[in-house]
Design a protein around this motif. Structure first.
Motif, PDB file in Angstrom:
ATOM      1  N   GLY A  89      40.689  50.209  30.209  1.00  0.00           N
ATOM      2  CA  GLY A  89      39.518  49.763  30.950  1.00  0.00           C
ATOM      3  C   GLY A  89      39.450  48.235  30.985  1.00  0.00           C
ATOM      4  N   TYR A  90      39.769  47.568  29.894  1.00  0.00           N
ATOM      5  CA  TYR A  90      39.759  46.103  29.848  1.00  0.00           C
ATOM      6  C   TYR A  90      40.827  45.524  30.782  1.00  0.00           C
ATOM      7  CZ  TYR A  90      39.924  41.381  27.959  1.00  0.00           C
ATOM      8  OH  TYR A  90      39.903  40.025  27.836  1.00  0.00           O
ATOM      9  N   THR A  91      41.987  46.200  30.773  1.00  0.00           N
ATOM     10  CA  THR A  91      43.085  45.705  31.607  1.00  0.00           C
ATOM     11  C   THR A  91      42.762  45.840  33.071  1.00  0.00           C
ATOM     12  OG1 THR A  91      44.677  46.318  29.873  1.00  0.00           O
ATOM     13  CG2 THR A  91      45.542  45.943  32.109  1.00  0.00           C
ATOM     14  N   LEU A  92      42.214  46.987  33.487  1.00  0.00           N
ATOM     15  CA  LEU A  92      41.886  47.191  34.889  1.00  0.00           C
ATOM     16  C   LEU A  92      40.787  46.236  35.330  1.00  0.00           C
ATOM     17  CD1 LEU A  92      41.988  51.105  35.058  1.00  0.00           C
ATOM     18  CD2 LEU A  92      43.634  49.487  36.048  1.00  0.00           C
ATOM     19  N   THR A  93      39.774  46.062  34.469  1.00  0.00           N
ATOM     20  CA  THR A  93      38.687  45.120  34.809  1.00  0.00           C
ATOM     21  C   THR A  93      39.231  43.697  34.927  1.00  0.00           C
ATOM     22  OG1 THR A  93      37.132  46.532  33.620  1.00  0.00           O
ATOM     23  CG2 THR A  93      36.427  44.286  34.107  1.00  0.00           C
ATOM     24  N   LYS A  94      40.126  43.305  34.048  1.00  0.00           N
ATOM     25  CA  LYS A  94      40.726  41.970  34.076  1.00  0.00           C
ATOM     26  C   LYS A  94      41.504  41.738  35.361  1.00  0.00           C
ATOM     27  CE  LYS A  94      43.901  39.022  31.448  1.00  0.00           C
ATOM     28  NZ  LYS A  94      44.712  38.908  30.211  1.00  0.00           N
ATOM     29  N   ILE A  95      42.211  42.805  35.824  1.00  0.00           N
ATOM     30  CA  ILE A  95      42.988  42.659  37.072  1.00  0.00           C
ATOM     31  C   ILE A  95      42.049  42.419  38.242  1.00  0.00           C
ATOM     32  CG2 ILE A  95      44.445  43.912  38.698  1.00  0.00           C
ATOM     33  CD1 ILE A  95      45.735  45.281  36.240  1.00  0.00           C
ATOM     34  N   LYS A 100      39.595  38.376  42.118  1.00  0.00           N
ATOM     35  CA  LYS A 100      38.419  37.675  42.650  1.00  0.00           C
ATOM     36  C   LYS A 100      38.541  36.157  42.428  1.00  0.00           C
ATOM     37  CE  LYS A 100      35.169  41.482  41.838  1.00  0.00           C
ATOM     38  NZ  LYS A 100      33.964  41.905  41.079  1.00  0.00           N
ATOM     39  N   LEU A 101      38.988  35.775  41.236  1.00  0.00           N
ATOM     40  CA  LEU A 101      39.079  34.339  40.922  1.00  0.00           C
ATOM     41  C   LEU A 101      40.104  33.636  41.809  1.00  0.00           C
ATOM     42  CD1 LEU A 101      38.870  34.361  37.020  1.00  0.00           C
ATOM     43  CD2 LEU A 101      37.038  33.985  38.668  1.00  0.00           C
ATOM     44  N   ASN A 102      41.249  34.261  42.028  1.00  0.00           N
ATOM     45  CA  ASN A 102      42.257  33.645  42.901  1.00  0.00           C
ATOM     46  C   ASN A 102      41.773  33.577  44.342  1.00  0.00           C
ATOM     47  OD1 ASN A 102      44.962  33.043  41.481  1.00  0.00           O
ATOM     48  ND2 ASN A 102      44.395  35.031  40.615  1.00  0.00           N
ATOM     49  N   ARG A 103      40.950  34.580  44.750  1.00  0.00           N
ATOM     50  CA  ARG A 103      40.368  34.520  46.090  1.00  0.00           C
ATOM     51  C   ARG A 103      39.370  33.382  46.198  1.00  0.00           C
ATOM     52  NH1 ARG A 103      36.072  38.946  46.793  1.00  0.00           N
ATOM     53  NH2 ARG A 103      35.078  37.349  45.478  1.00  0.00           N
ATOM     54  N   TYR A 117      36.645  32.522  30.068  1.00  0.00           N
ATOM     55  CA  TYR A 117      37.236  32.107  28.792  1.00  0.00           C
ATOM     56  C   TYR A 117      36.667  32.931  27.652  1.00  0.00           C
ATOM     57  CZ  TYR A 117      37.835  29.439  24.507  1.00  0.00           C
ATOM     58  OH  TYR A 117      38.113  29.071  23.213  1.00  0.00           O
ATOM     59  N   HIS A 118      37.575  33.467  26.843  1.00  0.00           N
ATOM     60  CA  HIS A 118      37.269  34.077  25.555  1.00  0.00           C
ATOM     61  C   HIS A 118      38.280  33.501  24.591  1.00  0.00           C
ATOM     62  CE1 HIS A 118      37.053  37.121  22.327  1.00  0.00           C
ATOM     63  NE2 HIS A 118      35.802  37.366  22.787  1.00  0.00           N
ATOM     64  N   HIS A 119      37.877  33.323  23.359  1.00  0.00           N
ATOM     65  CA  HIS A 119      38.794  32.625  22.456  1.00  0.00           C
ATOM     66  C   HIS A 119      40.081  33.415  22.231  1.00  0.00           C
ATOM     67  CE1 HIS A 119      36.603  35.290  19.663  1.00  0.00           C
ATOM     68  NE2 HIS A 119      37.698  35.214  18.902  1.00  0.00           N
ATOM     69  N   ASN A 120      40.082  34.690  22.622  1.00  0.00           N
ATOM     70  CA  ASN A 120      41.307  35.494  22.497  1.00  0.00           C
ATOM     71  C   ASN A 120      41.989  35.758  23.833  1.00  0.00           C
ATOM     72  OD1 ASN A 120      41.156  35.820  19.692  1.00  0.00           O
ATOM     73  ND2 ASN A 120      39.683  37.508  19.894  1.00  0.00           N
ATOM     74  N   ASP A 121      41.355  35.390  24.934  1.00  0.00           N
ATOM     75  CA  ASP A 121      41.944  35.674  26.239  1.00  0.00           C
ATOM     76  C   ASP A 121      41.341  34.719  27.284  1.00  0.00           C
ATOM     77  OD1 ASP A 121      43.503  36.844  28.124  1.00  0.00           O
ATOM     78  OD2 ASP A 121      42.257  38.644  28.390  1.00  0.00           O
ATOM     79  N   ILE A 122      42.144  34.437  28.325  1.00  0.00           N
ATOM     80  CA  ILE A 122      41.704  33.581  29.443  1.00  0.00           C
ATOM     81  C   ILE A 122      42.139  34.255  30.737  1.00  0.00           C
ATOM     82  CG2 ILE A 122      41.876  31.329  30.565  1.00  0.00           C
ATOM     83  CD1 ILE A 122      42.565  30.136  27.878  1.00  0.00           C
ATOM     84  N   LYS A 134      46.490  26.876  32.146  1.00  0.00           N
ATOM     85  CA  LYS A 134      46.059  27.757  31.047  1.00  0.00           C
ATOM     86  C   LYS A 134      45.919  26.971  29.745  1.00  0.00           C
ATOM     87  CE  LYS A 134      47.246  32.070  28.660  1.00  0.00           C
ATOM     88  NZ  LYS A 134      48.204  33.203  28.582  1.00  0.00           N
ATOM     89  N   ASN A 135      46.911  26.117  29.464  1.00  0.00           N
ATOM     90  CA  ASN A 135      46.863  25.332  28.221  1.00  0.00           C
ATOM     91  C   ASN A 135      45.718  24.325  28.247  1.00  0.00           C
ATOM     92  OD1 ASN A 135      49.110  26.649  27.179  1.00  0.00           O
ATOM     93  ND2 ASN A 135      50.556  25.182  28.132  1.00  0.00           N
ATOM     94  N   ILE A 136      45.450  23.744  29.431  1.00  0.00           N
ATOM     95  CA  ILE A 136      44.328  22.796  29.544  1.00  0.00           C
ATOM     96  C   ILE A 136      43.012  23.504  29.282  1.00  0.00           C
ATOM     97  CG2 ILE A 136      43.034  21.370  31.188  1.00  0.00           C
ATOM     98  CD1 ILE A 136      45.736  20.668  32.482  1.00  0.00           C
ATOM     99  N   ILE A 137      42.814  24.692  29.911  1.00  0.00           N
ATOM    100  CA  ILE A 137      41.570  25.459  29.693  1.00  0.00           C
ATOM    101  C   ILE A 137      41.432  25.826  28.219  1.00  0.00           C
ATOM    102  CG2 ILE A 137      40.370  27.622  30.238  1.00  0.00           C
ATOM    103  CD1 ILE A 137      41.724  27.512  32.999  1.00  0.00           C
ATOM    104  N   LYS A 138      42.513  26.286  27.631  1.00  0.00           N
ATOM    105  CA  LYS A 138      42.470  26.725  26.236  1.00  0.00           C
ATOM    106  C   LYS A 138      42.081  25.577  25.308  1.00  0.00           C
ATOM    107  CE  LYS A 138      43.438  29.157  22.498  1.00  0.00           C
ATOM    108  NZ  LYS A 138      42.462  30.181  22.001  1.00  0.00           N
TER     109      LYS A 138
END
Length: 583
Positions: A89-95, A100-103, A117-122, A134-138
């Protein structure tokens, strides 16, 4: 003649007195026009900058609204953290969120990246390099989401950050808290904003622009590469615009600053006044070149006055100066002006009268001078005569009849030359032939003990000199220098051209040389004492050279070294074509 009293100076001052007010009026009029145009054009540019800053702040506000709506209204963002991160469910929601973000990155052209941003995922969409973004955001979100920084976070205000991995280094970042550990945010490159600003000014065609980090009303850091030619102050201008001058080039610039209400930055535009006054180019050029036109008119005016007034006056003054210097052949040309024609005729008559009077005086002085010269030449003849008789006596005493015959022939040539020596000048060739006769007579007296050589004479044999100018020095060498009868006595006569196309004649020998006392007197042109009368011929030559050539000739005396031969150098003036001398 004093400068302020000359006619030319007064005419120039009068012309400038008429033209200067006209030029001043044109300059004042041009300056007033420049101020009007500067004010109107700068107002247009100020409005353009205000519109750009307002539109950019509006875009930042829209992006803030977009982030807020995503954090509150987007269902996928709300459901994301309800699933475990390793679940389907997390993977499908992330996709779905990633799509949406790229659009949305393409929809908002000012945005460089939108992220969750989540400290474990971006999750993010970007127009830049994926891994760098990605590294700049992190790295930056890890720092900005600490408890201390969150306490000072204002969701409506963007923050300026720097990172060498970001193109242009500086960027704007803002984020909104979705849940305890989830944040939605966006990144905008300062370089992109400056590029949009550059479009407004054609970047260097109309003016130069830049973006600066500010603290209150102070500029603290340039966020873009500075294109401005000026070293600007760090104080934000309080006036709508300010005029500044580049001290190196002298160019004037119009400077405008505007502050953003959404981020701590200030926009700055520097416009050359040449751009502002482009529409006044024709009038400006007319004003600038008007003095040149007036100068051209002044030159034409002076040229006319030169031919009509200055040139005749100059010729009259120059003629008077030449007359005062003794140049009596000067005459003034006819002039078209009646006044100057009268002055010229009067001057010419006066000059002719002075010349006639001076020629009479000069001819009388010349007769006296020629008489003195002939008297000096006559002084040498008895001196040679006594020496010749002495040689004949010695040969007769030896009963050497053959040598006496040979000697008689050479003596005949020798004294034939002496009898012709009353002429004013003879050629150098005749003088050298006479010296050869004299040397031959002396060789008869001193067999195998005497030698005389000549060098460099071919080009100057027809040069006219006073009779018996060189022979006395040859005779003096034999009489005074030929002391050691055991060795060969050598006399060398050499000619060398001088820098002024004259020539120097050097008579040198290998005898005992001049005594120090005689040499000192000869160098100082002092008269010789009674016991030195054998050197009468030398003093006679010195006097005759002075009469014939004056300061254009010189004669120097010296020794090779102590007790090793005498050197005499005579400098003759430049010969003219055909061998005639400048006398």
């Amino acid at each position: 003649m004093k400068f302020g009293k000359s006619i030319r100076t007064r005419l120039i001052i009068g012309f400038m007195g008429v033209m200067l007010p006209v030029v001043v009026y044109m300059l004042i009029n041009n300056s007033y026009s420049r101020e009007i145009v500067r004010e109107k054009v700068s107002e247009t540019y100020r409005n353009t900058l205000d519109i750009f800053v307002g539109q950019t702040d509006h875009n930042l506000a829209q992006i803030n609204d977009y982030l807020y709506k995503m954090s509150v209204l987007d269902s996928d963002v709300g459901l994301l953290m309800s699933f475990p991160m390793d679940s389907d469910g997390y993977t499908l929601t992330k996709i779905r969120i990633d799509a949406k973000l790229n659009r949305d990155v393409g929809v908002y052209n000012l945005i460089d990246a939108v992220f969750l941003y989540h400290h474990n995922d971006i999750i993010f969409g970007t127009n830049s390099v994926y891994n760098d973004t990605k590294n700049i955001i992190k790295s930056h979100m890890d720092n900005m989401t600490t408890a201390e920084n969150l306490a000072h976070n204002d969701q409506q205000t963007w923050e300026v950050r720097a990172d060498d991995r970001m193109p242009g280094k500086y960027f704007l970042i803002n984020f909104i808290k979705v849940s305890e550990e989830l944040y939605v945010g966006a990144i905008i490159k300062v370089k992109d904003i400056n590029t949009m600003l550059s479009i407004q000014w054609s970047d260097g065609d109309i003016g130069h622009n830049g973006i600066y980090l500010r603290e209150d009303n102070r500029l603290v850091q340039a966020l873009t590469e500075s294109l401005s030619p000026l070293d600007l102050n760090d104080e934000i201008l309080k006036e709508p615009y300010e005029s500044l001058t580049d001290h190196e080039t002298g160019a004037d610039y119009l400077v405008m600053n505007r502050m953003s209400e959404r981020v701590n930055i200030a926009y700055q535009v520097v416009i050359p006044e040449e751009t502002l006054l482009r529409n006044l180019l024709f009038f400006r050029n007319v004003t600038l070149f008007a003095p040149i036109g007036f100068l051209a008119i002044l030159l034409l005016y002076l040229f006319f006055m030169r031919n009509m007034l200055f040139k005749p006056l100059h010729e009259l003054i120059l003629g008077m100066k030449k007359i005062s210097l003794g140049m009596l052949d000067v005459r003034l040309k006819k002039n078209k002006s009646l006044e100057f024609e009268f002055l010229g005729n009067t001057f010419n008559i006066m000059a002719e009268q002075i010349k006639t009077l001076k020629i009479d005086v000069y001819e009388e002085q010349l007769r006296v001078k020629q008489g003195e010269l002939k008297q000096l030449q006559a002084q040498i003849n008895p001196h040679f005569y006594m020496n010749s008789l002495n040689i004949i006596y010695n040969l007769a005493a030896l009963n050497d009849t053959e040598t006496v015959k040979k000697m008689s022939l050479h003596l005949a040539d020798y004294f034939r030359f002496i009898m012709k020596a009353n002429r004013d000048t003879i050629t150098l060739k005749e003088e050298l032939t006479h010296i050869e006769n004299y040397i031959t007579i002396q060789k008869i007296r001193f067999p195998d003990k005497l030698q005389c050589t000549f060098e460099g004479m071919d080009t100057i044999l027809n040069y006219p000199i006073a009779a018996l100018t060189i022979q006395p020095f040859v005779e003096n060498s034999i009489i005074h220098g030929f002391k050691n009868r055991r060795q060969l006595f050598q006399i060398h006569i050499r000619a060398e051209m001088t820098e002024d196309n004259g020539f120097a004649l050097t008579i040198s020998d290998n005898g005992v040389g001049f005594s120090p006392e005689v040499l000192k007197k000869l160098q100082n042109k002092e008269p010789l004492q009674h016991e030195e009368k054998s050197s009468l011929g030398i003093m006679n030559v010195i006097h005759r050279l002075d009469l014939l050539y004056g300061e254009r000739t010189s004669i120097t005396f010296g020794n090779h070294s102590e007790g090793s031969g005498a050197i005499v150098t005579i400098v003759f003036p430049k010969p003219l074509e055909g061998g005639r001398a400048v006398v």
